[in-house]
Every structure is written in structure tokens, then in C-alpha cells.
Design a protein around this motif. Structure first.
Motif, PDB file in Angstrom:
ATOM      1  N   THR A 176      -0.840  -2.160   0.731  1.00 29.45           N
ATOM      2  CA  THR A 176      -1.299  -1.514  -0.494  1.00 29.45           C
ATOM      3  C   THR A 176      -0.922  -0.039  -0.485  1.00 29.45           C
ATOM      4  OG1 THR A 176      -3.230  -2.935  -0.204  1.00 29.45           O
ATOM      5  CG2 THR A 176      -3.273  -1.405  -2.057  1.00 29.45           C
ATOM      6  N   ASN A 177      -0.158   0.370  -1.468  1.00 38.00           N
ATOM      7  CA  ASN A 177       0.119   1.790  -1.730  1.00 38.00           C
ATOM      8  C   ASN A 177       0.626   2.517  -0.481  1.00 38.00           C
ATOM      9  OD1 ASN A 177       0.312   3.925  -3.432  1.00 38.00           O
ATOM     10  ND2 ASN A 177      -1.800   4.626  -3.120  1.00 38.00           N
ATOM     11  N   LEU A 178       1.625   1.932   0.176  1.00 34.59           N
ATOM     12  CA  LEU A 178       2.109   2.479   1.447  1.00 34.59           C
ATOM     13  C   LEU A 178       3.133   3.601   1.231  1.00 34.59           C
ATOM     14  CD1 LEU A 178       2.230   2.104   4.604  1.00 34.59           C
ATOM     15  CD2 LEU A 178       4.183   0.618   4.192  1.00 34.59           C
ATOM     16  N   ASP A 179       2.873   4.746   1.840  1.00 36.27           N
ATOM     17  CA  ASP A 179       3.826   5.863   1.876  1.00 36.27           C
ATOM     18  C   ASP A 179       4.312   6.027   3.312  1.00 36.27           C
ATOM     19  OD1 ASP A 179       3.275   6.330  -0.734  1.00 36.27           O
ATOM     20  OD2 ASP A 179       2.129   8.178  -0.407  1.00 36.27           O
ATOM     21  N   ALA A 180       5.519   6.593   3.474  1.00 34.07           N
ATOM     22  CA  ALA A 180       5.989   6.922   4.822  1.00 34.07           C
ATOM     23  C   ALA A 180       6.898   8.141   4.746  1.00 34.07           C
ATOM     24  CB  ALA A 180       6.738   5.745   5.433  1.00 34.07           C
TER      25      ALA A 180
ATOM     26  N   GLY B  22       4.380   4.416  -2.329  1.00 29.43           N
ATOM     27  CA  GLY B  22       3.414   3.477  -2.908  1.00 29.43           C
ATOM     28  C   GLY B  22       3.849   2.024  -2.909  1.00 29.43           C
ATOM     29  N   VAL B  23       4.317   1.535  -1.773  1.00 31.10           N
ATOM     30  CA  VAL B  23       4.789   0.142  -1.720  1.00 31.10           C
ATOM     31  C   VAL B  23       3.598  -0.832  -1.684  1.00 31.10           C
ATOM     32  CG1 VAL B  23       5.995  -1.558  -0.280  1.00 31.10           C
ATOM     33  CG2 VAL B  23       6.979   0.726  -0.633  1.00 31.10           C
ATOM     34  N   ASP B  24       3.621  -1.827  -2.561  1.00 29.69           N
ATOM     35  CA  ASP B  24       2.638  -2.928  -2.550  1.00 29.69           C
ATOM     36  C   ASP B  24       3.394  -4.209  -2.219  1.00 29.69           C
ATOM     37  OD1 ASP B  24       0.387  -1.431  -3.322  1.00 29.69           O
ATOM     38  OD2 ASP B  24       1.083  -1.462  -5.401  1.00 29.69           O
ATOM     39  N   MET B  25       2.818  -5.024  -1.349  1.00 31.85           N
ATOM     40  CA  MET B  25       3.527  -6.224  -0.933  1.00 31.85           C
ATOM     41  C   MET B  25       2.530  -7.176  -0.298  1.00 31.85           C
ATOM     42  SD  MET B  25       6.775  -6.221   1.656  1.00 31.85           S
ATOM     43  CE  MET B  25       7.888  -5.424   0.546  1.00 31.85           C
ATOM     44  N   HIS B  26       2.784  -8.477  -0.415  1.00 28.76           N
ATOM     45  CA  HIS B  26       1.925  -9.424   0.305  1.00 28.76           C
ATOM     46  C   HIS B  26       2.754 -10.577   0.823  1.00 28.76           C
ATOM     47  CE1 HIS B  26       1.801 -12.647  -2.709  1.00 28.76           C
ATOM     48  NE2 HIS B  26       2.042 -11.662  -3.545  1.00 28.76           N
ATOM     49  N   ILE B  27       2.338 -11.132   1.921  1.00 24.91           N
ATOM     50  CA  ILE B  27       3.019 -12.281   2.515  1.00 24.91           C
ATOM     51  C   ILE B  27       1.946 -13.315   2.832  1.00 24.91           C
ATOM     52  CG2 ILE B  27       4.381 -13.104   4.491  1.00 24.91           C
ATOM     53  CD1 ILE B  27       4.818  -9.598   4.106  1.00 24.91           C
TER      54      ILE B  27
ATOM     55  N   ILE C 165      -2.498  -1.291   5.391  1.00 25.44           N
ATOM     56  CA  ILE C 165      -1.818  -2.524   5.791  1.00 25.44           C
ATOM     57  C   ILE C 165      -2.867  -3.429   6.418  1.00 25.44           C
ATOM     58  CG2 ILE C 165       0.031  -3.540   7.155  1.00 25.44           C
ATOM     59  CD1 ILE C 165       1.310  -0.733   7.268  1.00 25.44           C
ATOM     60  N   LYS C 166      -3.034  -4.624   5.825  1.00 21.58           N
ATOM     61  CA  LYS C 166      -3.971  -5.593   6.401  1.00 21.58           C
ATOM     62  C   LYS C 166      -3.181  -6.750   6.988  1.00 21.58           C
ATOM     63  CE  LYS C 166      -8.014  -6.586   4.611  1.00 21.58           C
ATOM     64  NZ  LYS C 166      -9.040  -6.969   3.598  1.00 21.58           N
ATOM     65  N   PHE C 167      -3.556  -7.157   8.186  1.00 20.75           N
ATOM     66  CA  PHE C 167      -2.884  -8.247   8.875  1.00 20.75           C
ATOM     67  C   PHE C 167      -3.970  -9.189   9.362  1.00 20.75           C
ATOM     68  CE2 PHE C 167      -0.887  -9.618  13.064  1.00 20.75           C
ATOM     69  CZ  PHE C 167      -0.081 -10.591  12.490  1.00 20.75           C
ATOM     70  N   LYS C 168      -3.967 -10.414   8.840  1.00 22.83           N
ATOM     71  CA  LYS C 168      -5.006 -11.378   9.201  1.00 22.83           C
ATOM     72  C   LYS C 168      -6.411 -10.776   9.036  1.00 22.83           C
ATOM     73  CE  LYS C 168      -3.376 -12.323  13.343  1.00 22.83           C
ATOM     74  NZ  LYS C 168      -3.151 -12.980  14.651  1.00 22.83           N
ATOM     75  N   ASP C 169      -6.654 -10.159   7.898  1.00 24.99           N
ATOM     76  CA  ASP C 169      -7.965  -9.582   7.571  1.00 24.99           C
ATOM     77  C   ASP C 169      -8.343  -8.341   8.388  1.00 24.99           C
ATOM     78  OD1 ASP C 169      -8.442 -11.429   5.570  1.00 24.99           O
ATOM     79  OD2 ASP C 169      -9.275 -12.891   6.996  1.00 24.99           O
ATOM     80  N   ALA C 170      -7.466  -7.902   9.295  1.00 21.98           N
ATOM     81  CA  ALA C 170      -7.776  -6.671  10.030  1.00 21.98           C
ATOM     82  C   ALA C 170      -6.956  -5.525   9.440  1.00 21.98           C
ATOM     83  CB  ALA C 170      -7.426  -6.845  11.506  1.00 21.98           C
TER      84      ALA C 170
END
Lengths: 287, 234, 339
Positions: B9-13, B23-28, B62-67
Motif C-alpha cells: 500500500t502506497n509504497l515509496d522508495a 505510491g505503489v499499490d499491489m497485491h498478490i 507491506i503486508k506479508f501473510k497478515d504480518a
């Protein structure tokens, strides 16, 4: 026969210098850190041993059972608490911080133990010798050399045959990718410094049995260790032993010519190697 | 959605003053293969580095397996079951082929992958197990890099330009192994310059352009026109 | 598109700093007329340390050559002063530049050797060189061997008749040399060679791709700072009147203190070594009773500064007040305030 004797004494002395060098070489190999306080930590180990032997009344070699873990713990703490914060692309911070550390250790020792020379007493071991033909070879130098060989062989084994060694090499190769393998480099660096100071502890105790020491002699031990590393070739663990032996032989031969020349002859041997073979005599060979 | 496995959600680097992601949004989803395409410098590798924990100064979640893994160190994220096959392979040069694989599996997560199964997938590696990794050809090195990531038995595996610099026949060989690699329940992100390769292997695709998500769609329904527009911004 | 940016060296408050600098310089030049004897002596010592710190900073802060062996040149300069005045009868003031020339000549082969070592190993390599110098001079019996020697009273008297005049002269030499060294380093860093140096420090790879000969630039910097350090060394031992290998090549006196001064003041800045030297002596005068505790404190302070404020005290002041007495940065100023 005097010359043969000088060469034998120098070779055995080289074992001690290899022990000075091994810790230096290890941490440079793993994290590209050159610890200016290395020599002072050797002397510090000797003082730790002095305190233990005088308060418990035990033999300095027995005291190693305590000195080694104490120094290893100090190494881990030092790395995690201070030195890890200095590592990066800029070489200036680690250099200047270990330099500051060197001054701090030296003056703390001065404060606690005064400038009076001290010595670790090893009893009969100091005068024991074995006859080889017409030569008398001291037990202590012989034992020192044997310990140096054993320490270096164990380091070599640890580095190339164990999971810890694999992790150390991986972090040394590529810190980022090593992290992706789940390796916490702060911890790995801590372990590397703990190992280096464990070796330093052995070096310091053997130094203290062999000669008298005071808080100011650390710089000289750093230089001997450094010269052995460069003569032997960076990144080669057995090279440090070869480098130590060459340095030791150069010194005893120098002393044979004129006592004032002992240390100078060692430096000159180092400078000659630097001029002729800047990568050392035995540059990195993969195991 | 409970099926969402990775949610960004809303990733900056940033690299210093340079901002690489906006502001990258993405889901897998669980078990899904997602392709990420885009021109050079679009931020594809940066995206994978961010997910891996190698970009310290990012913002967003960044959420990975709910963490929530944003802000964790790379080695902590690795423990959760995430593996990267990095761009340029980046094997450990002072480790042998087998040691490279062993260190990949040092976390000893349970799963189908071990030395035997990796050697079964890439038999040539078994022959060269004691060679220094630097002595291998580019394709073989890529196999080691993939094997090293598999040894972690990851839940999410990320491939960064695994075809780069390899001969077409070698690329074919490696890609034919990918379906085996992405087994049951394992998700994957594939960053690839070769668009048709990327589309053929994935179920969904994201296209990055100058650090932003320019297009998102199903790999089999997305049109060439839409891609080239997203790719070049024309 | 119209370019509204101007590029210039000088900061905004240029006139104020220039006037301030002139006043301070004049006041320091006149110090023998308004300072007591003990204070004048201290001021002279501060000047010598400012010189050493400025030169070490040129090496470590700008050329990336972190040396822990500059005591080699301090001691060499001192010994050359003694040798030339005692054996050849050269007037002391003339022996100072001669010491500088010899320092440069010896630095050339030394550089060829130590430049083979990279980074931190270079540092220890320079230390070995200093040890070689120390042990070699200890072998020269004409200069007193290991116990050292003194300058005969007649040579001291030849400088000036009265003690007060000698002390003033001594101060002026130290002040003059410090002013010269600061000015030299400042102008050198603003020259094309100096800019090359900064480029190398910031990015060695990029600098070499711009066609900068990194080796030559570093070599030149090393040799010049060796020459100037030797001159400072000559002056130091002209004031001490006595020299011995241990004092002349002391790593503590001529390198450890100098490193602390630069780190505390601010490495990589011209002002840093000056500020650092003043702080160093202020601390020394107040903490002298602590003995070794003083050095421990100094080490701890230097480590904390290196970790928390790598640009030192001057870096903190500069960032807070936007001041610069020796502007080195090109400033890009946008004349249109509304972008």
C-alpha cells in the motif's frame, strides 16, 4: 651454529607474531575493518590474565580458560555496541574510532596498573628447554609456536568446513545477499570480533609470559601483526604464519648483527616485501 | 480478502535524493504468479528490494501473510519465508556450488526443497557441486541462484530478470523449470524485460513506469496496445 | 530557458567575515605586545598544533590519506634543524625551510612504498615508516643516539639577544607558519588540483573517469604536507631546544592529539582544525589535573563526535548559523526568490 640458532629462535618467535596477525586478518577478511586498537587489546588481555593469576593464584596458561571467553565477550559487545555503527563505505569512521579506542585502553591501563612493567609468571616453563643436537630450544617458544599452528589450523577449519565459516564467508562476499539468507550481519560481525579477540587473548597471555609488558607496548604489537599480515598476503590465514616467521627471523638476525637493529630489521624486511611484492608473498589462495 | 497474500500500500522508495517508487499499490494472492514489467529504470528491481527489506528508507506499508513487514530487516523478512533470486545472480564467490545452496537453506524451513530435489531439478549442479560458483557458466550460475532461493522453501519467491545476459536456449531451459519451481501454494513475483515470457508464465501483470503503476491486468486478456502505452507513456 | 542561477564561491556575509578575519589576524600578530610570557608560550604552542592539524586534515579530510605516521616528519624536521645548526652552522631560521625540503625529498620514496597499501592499511604503513625513522635516528650517535641531544646555547643566543626577544620571535615564527599553512591549504583546495582532490574524495571512480590522475594528485598532496609538517617539526624542537627519538617521533604527541583536534573541530573543513585546537587546549588547561583521565575523556569525546556529529563542532556551528570563514563550496544561488 649461532646463526642457525638465531633462525630457529626467529621462527618460533614468528608463531607469536602470527597470533598477533590472525585476529587482525580475520576481522579485515570478514568486514574490511582494520582495528587500530588491536595491539592494545593484546596488551589488555595480558593484564586481564595478570589480574586473574594474581587473585586466583593459577598458572597463566590455565587462566586462558577465563581470559579467552572474557575477551570474546568483550569483542562481541564492542562490535555490537560500537564498531557496527561505524561500518560503511567510508573508511574514516572505523579508523578514527578504533584509534580513539586505542588511546582510551592505553590510558585506562595506565590508570589502573600504572606504567610499571609487569610479567606473567609461568614458573618452570620459562626456563625449560630441550636439547636438539648442540642447540637448546626453549620449551616456551616451542609451545608458543605449536599453539599458533593449532590456532591457525582451527581458524582455517572453522572458516572452510563449518556452517559458521560459511556464514562468515557469505557476509564477507556480499552483505546484502547474505541478509537475504536470513543472516543478521550485526550478529555475524559480532561473532567475528569475538573470535578475533579470543585469538588475541591467547596472543596476549603468551606475550605476557615471554616478555615484560606495560600499557604503552600495544602500538608495537599492532605493527608486528600488521607486518605479518602484509608479508604473508591479505586474505590468507596460513600466510599470516609465514609472514610472522619471516618477520621473526628478520628480527633475530638483525639482533644478531647489532642488538639495536632487531626491530628495525623486521621493519626493513616488511618494506622490502612491500616494494617487491606489494600483495604479499602468498596472496589469497582459495582453499 | 483472505486470499490476499502480499498487500503493498502506497509504497515509496528513495536512493538518496532520487525517488524510485511513488505510491505503489499491489497485491498478490496465495499461489498466484504475478509479472512485473517495465522499461529500464522503471523501479522493478527497487520494488523487489523494498519487499525483501533491502531498501531502508521507504515509506508505505507491506503486508506479508497478515504480518506488517515494512521496517523489518532483510534477515527478519527472510525468516518469514520470502526469497529473492537477485538480478545478476549474485552468488557468493568464495562458496562452492553446494555451499551456496546449503546457505540458502540455512533457516531450515520445512518444505519440498532440499539438496536432492534441487539437484533433481538441475542435474548439472550435482555434477558441479564442489566447483567454486565463479567457475560456472551464466546459465548454470542462474540455476544455482534459483536453487539457493528454493532451498529456503519460501512462501513467496521473487525472480529479478533471470533471463538477463543468457542465451535463448538457456532461457528456455530455465523457464521450463519455473512451473516446477512454483509449486503448490507458493506465490511468485517475476520481474522480466521479455514481455511475452512474462505474460506466458503469469496470471496477472503490473506495468511500472517511472516508479508508478501504469497498468494492471490479467495476463491473458491484456492488449499489446495497452502495454506499449503503459511501457513508454505515449 | 533563461538561467537565473549564479555560481560563486563567496557566501552572503562575505564582508562581515572578511573584516572579522582581518581584526583577528592583526590582534594575533600583535600578541607579544598584549600577552604575558606564559600565555604567549601557550599561544605559540596552539599555533603549532593548528599547523599540524591543518596539514593532517588536508591529508585525511580531503585527500583520503588517513595517516597515523605524520610524527615521522615532525621528528625528521626537528632532527634536521639540530643537524644543520649544530654541524653545519646554518642559522636556525634558515634551517627551518631546509628541513622542509628534506622532508619533501624523503616523502617521495616513502610515498612510493606506502601508496601500495590501501585505506586503513595505509594508515598503519605510515606508522611503520615513523617507527623506522625513530629507530634509525636512535642509531645515530652524533645526534645523541637513543638519549638525544640539545642545541648549544650559542646557537640559541644567535637568534636574538634577550630572552623576551627570542620568545617573541618564536611566537611570530609559529604564528607566521600557521597563517601560511592555512592560507596555502585554502588556496590549494580552491585551485584546480584541490577541486580534483575533493572530486576524488567524493567519488574515486567518477573522478578517474573525468581524467583526474588520482595517484599523482594524492602523491603531490602527500609530499607537500610532509614538507610543511617537517617545517612545523623544526619549529617545535627549536622551541623545545632538546630532542630525543622518543619525543621526536611520539605517536601520541604528534598524531593522536592532532587527530583528536581535527575530529573534534570538524574533519574536512578549514575551520575545524583551528576550532579543534582551541578546544583541545582549553580542555587541557582545565582538565590537566586529571592526568591520564584527560586523555580518556578526549578519546571518548572524539568517538562520540565521530558517531553523532561527524562534521565536528564546526559542522554544528556552520549548519546552525550558515557561516564560513574560508568558503570552499560553490554556492548556486537562485536570484529569483519565487521559483
Amino acid at each position: 651454529m649461532d646463526w642457525v640458532n638465531a633462525i630457529i629462535q626467529g621462527t618460533l618467535l614468528g608463531g607469536l607474531y602470527a597470533l598477533f596477525a590472525a585476529g587482525l586478518s580475520l576481522i579485515f577478511g570478514v568486514m574490511r575493518l582494520v582495528n587500530i586498537a588491536h595491539g592494545d587489546l593484546i596488551v589488555f588481555s595480558a593484564y586481564v590474565c595478570l589480574t586473574i593469576t594474581t587473585s586466583l593464584g593459577i598458572h597463566p596458561l590455565v587462566a586462558l580458560v577465563l581470559v579467552v571467553p572474557i575477551m570474546a565477550a568483550i569483542g562481541y559487545g564492542l562490535q555490537r555496541g560500537l564498531l557496527n555503527k561505524t561500518l560503511g563505505t567510508d573508511i574514516l569512521p572505523p579508523l578514527l574510532i578504533t584509534f580513539g579506542l586505542s588511546v582510551i585502553i592505553q590510558n585506562t591501563l595506565l590508570q589502573v596498573y600504572t606504567a610499571d612493567p609487569q610479567k606473567l609468571s609461568a614458573g618452570d616453563l620459562e626456563i625449560a628447554s630441550i636439547k636438539v643436537g648442540s642447540l637448546a630450544v626453549g620449551m616456551l617458544p616451542l609451545l608458543t609456536f605449536a599453539i599458533a599452528v593449532a590456532v591457525i589450523a582451527s581458524l582455517q577449519y572453522m572458516f572452510y568446513k563449518t556452517a559458521l565459516g560459511r556464514a562468515l564467508r557469505a557476509v564477507s562476499d556480499n552483505q546484502e545477499i547474505a541478509q537475504l539468507m536470513g543472516l543478521d550481519k550485526r550478529h555475524i560481525f559480532g561473532i567475528a570480533m569475538a573470535l578475533a579477540l579470543a585469538v588475541t587473548a591467547v596472543a596476549g597471555v603468551l606475550l605476557g609470559i615471554r616478555t615484560s609488558f606495560d600499557p604503552s607496548v600495544g602500538g608495537g604489537r599492532l605493527i608486528f601483526g600488521f607486518e605479518a599480515v602484509i608479508i604473508g598476503g591479505l586474505g590468507n590465514i596460513w600466510g599470516t604464519l609465514a609472514g610472522g616467521v619471516i618477520l621473526g627471523v628478520a628480527q633475530t638476525i638483525g639482533a644478531k648483527i647489532d642488538p639495536g637493529w632487531q626491530i628495525l630489521a623486521g621493519h626493513i624486511a616488511f618494506l622490502v616485501v612491500l616494494a617487491v611484492r606489494p600483495n604479499g608473498l602468498f596472496p589469497r589462495m582459495s582453499a | 480478502m483472505s486470499d490476499e497474500f502480499v498487500t503493498i500500500t502506497n509504497l515509496d522508495a528513495h536512493y538518496g535524493d532520487f525517488q524510485a517508487l511513488y505510491g505503489v499499490d499491489m497485491h498478490i494472492d496465495r499461489g498466484e504468479v504475478v509479472a512485473v514489467i517495465g522499461a529500464n529504470g522503471a523501479g522493478k528491481s527497487t520494488l523487489l528490494r523494498s519487499i525483501s527489506g533491502l531498501m531502508p528508507n521507504g515509506s508505505g506499508q507491506i503486508k506479508f501473510k497478515d504480518a506488517d513487514i515494512s521496517g523489518l530487516r532483510a534477515d527478519e523478512i527472510a525468516h518469514l519465508g520470502l526469497a529473492l533470486v537477485p538480478e545478476g545472480r549474485q552468488l557468493f564467490p568464495s562458496l562452492s556450488v553446494e555451499e551456496n545452496l546449503i546457505i540458502g537453506g540455512r533457516l531450515q524451513r520445512p518444505g519440498p526443497w532440499n539438496l536432492e530435489s534441487v539437484y533433481a531439478l538441475f542435474p548439472i549442479l550435482a555434477e558441479r557441486r564442489n566447483s567454486p560458483s565463479t567457475a560456472l557458466s551464466g546459465g548454470q550460475q542462474q540455476m544455482v541462484a534459483i536453487g539457493r532461493a528454493l532451498m529456503a522453501n519460501p512462501d513467496l519467491i521473487m525472480f529479478d530478470e533471470i533471463s538477463l545476459g543468457l542465451a535463448p536456449i538457456v532461457i528456455g531451459e530455465i523457464y521450463s523449470a519455473i512451473p516446477d519451481v512454483i509449486g503448490q501454494g507458493v506465490s511468485a513475483i517475476i520481474v522480466e524485460q521479455d514481455i511475452s515470457k512474462a505474460l506466458s508464465i503469469s496470471s496477472r501483470v503490473y506495468c511500472l513506469q517511472e516508479g508508478r503503476v501504469a497498468l494492471e491486468g490479467n495476463s491473458d486478456t491484456i492488449t499489446r496496445e495497452a502495454i506499449s502505452q503503459a511501457y513508454f507513456g505515449v | 530557458m533563461k538561467n537565473d542561477n549564479t555560481v560563486r564561491f563567496t557566501p552572503k556575509n562575505y564582508v562581515v567575515t572578511a573584516v572579522l578575519l582581518a581584526i583577528v589576524t592583526a590582534a594575533l600578530a600583535a600578541a607579544p605586545y598584549w600577552l604575558g610570557r606564559a600565555d604567549l608560550r601557550l599561544a605559540g604552542e596552539i599555533m603549532l598544533y593548528i599547523s599540524l592539524a591543518t596539514l593532517w586534515n588536508l591529508l585525511a579530510g580531503y585527500a583520503g590519506l588517513v595517516s597515523v605516521g605524520q610524527q615521522a616528519y615532525v621528528g625528521l624536521g626537528g632532527y634536521m634543524l639540530f643537524a644543520f645548526t649544530i654541524f653545519i652552522g646554518v642559522p636556525p631560521i634558515l634551517a627551518i625551510p631546509i628541513a622542509g625540503v628534506i622532508g619533501a625529498l624523503l616523502a617521495i620514496p616513502v610515498a612510493f612504498l606506502v601508496f601500495r597499501l590501501r585505506g586503513a592499511y595505509f594508515a598503519i604503513g605510515t606508522w611503520v615508516i615513523a617507527e623506522v625513522f625513530r629507530l634509525s635516528f636512535a642509531q645515530i650517535s652524533a645526534l645523541g643516539g637513543g638519549s638525544g641531544t640539545s642545541i648549544p646555547a650559542s646557537i640559541v643566543k644567535s637568534m636574538a639577544e634577550t630572552r623576551a626577544a627570542r620568545e617573541s620571535l618564536s611566537y611570530w615564527l609559529a604564528f607566521g607558519l600557521a597563517a601560511f599553512i592555512i592560507l596555502f591549504v585554502y588556496l590549494y583546495l580552491r585551485s584546480s588540483k584541490g577541486l580534483a582532490l575533493t572530486a576524488i574524495r567524493d567519488n574515486e571512480l567518477a573522478a578517474s573517469s573525468l581524467g583526474i590522475d588520482i595517484w599523482k594528485t594524492k602523491f603531490f598532496t602527500y609530499v607537500v604536507s610532509a614538507a610543511l609538517t617537517s617545517m612545523v617539526g623544526a619549529l617545535i624542537f627549536l622551541q623545545k631546544l632538546r630532542i630525543s627519538p622518543d619525543a621526536a617521533f611520539s605517536v601520541n604527541d604528534w598524531t593522536a592529539f592532532v587527530i583528536f583536534i581535527v575530529v573534534i573541530g570538524g574533519i574536512g573543513t578549514i575551520e575545524g582544525p583551528i576550532i579543534g585546537a582551541i578546544i583541545f587546549f582549553a580542555l587541557r588547561e582545565t582538565l590537566a589535573d586529571l592526568g591520564t583521565g584527560y586523555l580518556i575523556t578526549l578519546g571518548v569525546v572524539a568517538i562520540i563526535i565521530m558517531l553523532k556529529a561527524p562534521n565536528g563542532i564546526w559542522g554544528i556551528l556552520r549548519d546552525r548559523f550558515d557561516i564560513s570563514f574560508f568558503p570552499l563550496l560553490y554556492r548556486v544561488e537562485n536570484q529569483k526568490q519565487d521559483r
